[in-house]
Design a protein around this motif. Structure first.
Motif: not given
Length: 283
Positions: A53-70
């Motif tokens: 696919e031409e012109n395919l772009k990617a955006l690196d993102v962070a996985i963020v939790y608003f609160g303790d992981f658990f």
């Protein structure tokens, strides 16, 4: 800040101002549906090579939790330029904001407060994470050992102790070795002797400037001892930090200071930049 996992603050977008836990990385691709429209303005989009696919772009993102992981109910994907590492100032300010929104006395202080139960639950989870992060940072700053980094004596008036503690905590979180009297002087030890040794062994002395400190003979003696070392060696050892408006001491007037009066984070960034730039000259 790709890979710098841990507590972060969101600096743009719908969740601006929230503090969460950056857990891992992921990527979004430009051909996917339901991408947040605001994300298209991110500076982190990159071309994807080696695909049909031409012109395919990617955006690196962070996985963020608003609160303790658990206990967080879910996670959010945020571009890396939407977040940065938290400072102690960020944590304290957000803690105050959350207490106003969901604390025990929130509705007493503001009878017109209108927060939905689900939103309040989210605030409480974030508040729990902010409180636990603050405690962890303070304990780590005081008791953990740092192998590398600069040794930094923090010269301050006792009235400015909370601010000095914040700066020391953030210096420790950045990999340096702050010297703070309440952390280093034990019961029964000689205060003048310990301070003299701390100043002597420090690579830098941060002098916190305020009306309180310029009227303190203790503070003056601490930073001036290092100032004359600086004069004789030709290396910079004294780093002025302007915490509150005051008359700058004559010997420091020619020095550029880190200004914390309007922005703690900008002042801290200037201090860390100076230390990181100057460390090779003192090794």
């Amino acid at each position: 800040m790709n890979g710098d996992w841990g507590p972060v603050i969101v600096i743009k977008g719908d969740h601006k101002g929230k503090i969460g836990y950056y857990d891992d990385n992921d990527s979004l691709f430009s051909d996917e549906e339901n991408i947040d429209p605001d994300f298209w303005d991110s500076d982190s989009w990159r071309d994807v090579e080696g695909v049909e696919e031409e012109n395919l772009k990617a955006l690196d993102v962070a996985i963020v939790y608003f609160g303790d992981f658990f206990i967080a109910k879910g996670y959010y994907l945020l571009p890396h330029d939407y977040i940065r590492a938290v400072t102690t100032d960020d944590l304290m300010k957000r803690r105050e904001e959350l207490h106003d929104l969901c604390g025990r006395f929130a509705r007493i202080r503001d009878p017109d407060l209108d927060v939905e139960p689900e939103e309040e639950d989210s605030f409480l989870r974030e508040l729990h994470y902010v409180d636990s992060t603050l405690v962890d940072r303070m304990i780590e700053a005081r008791y953990s050992n740092v192998e590398n980094g600069a040794s930094i004596f923090i010269s301050h008036s006792s009235e400015d102790k909370p601010f000095a503690r914040w700066v020391a905590t953030d210096l420790k979180a950045s990999g340096h070795k702050p010297w703070l009297d309440e952390w280093e002087i034990n019961v029964g030890e000689s205060i003048p002797a310990k301070i003299s040794l701390g100043v002597k062994e420090a690579d830098f002395v941060i002098v916190i400037l305020s009306e309180n400190s310029i009227n303190s003979n203790w503070v003056e003696r601490e930073w001036q001892n290092k100032y004359w070392d600086e004069v004789s060696s030709g290396n910079i050892h004294v780093l002025p930090v302007l915490y509150r408006d005051c008359e700058i001491p004559e010997l420091l007037k020619t020095k550029k200071y880190a200004d914390f009066r309007n922005s703690y984070n900008d002042g801290l960034e200037d201090v860390l930049s100076a230390i990181n730039h100057l460390v090779p000259s003192v090794e």
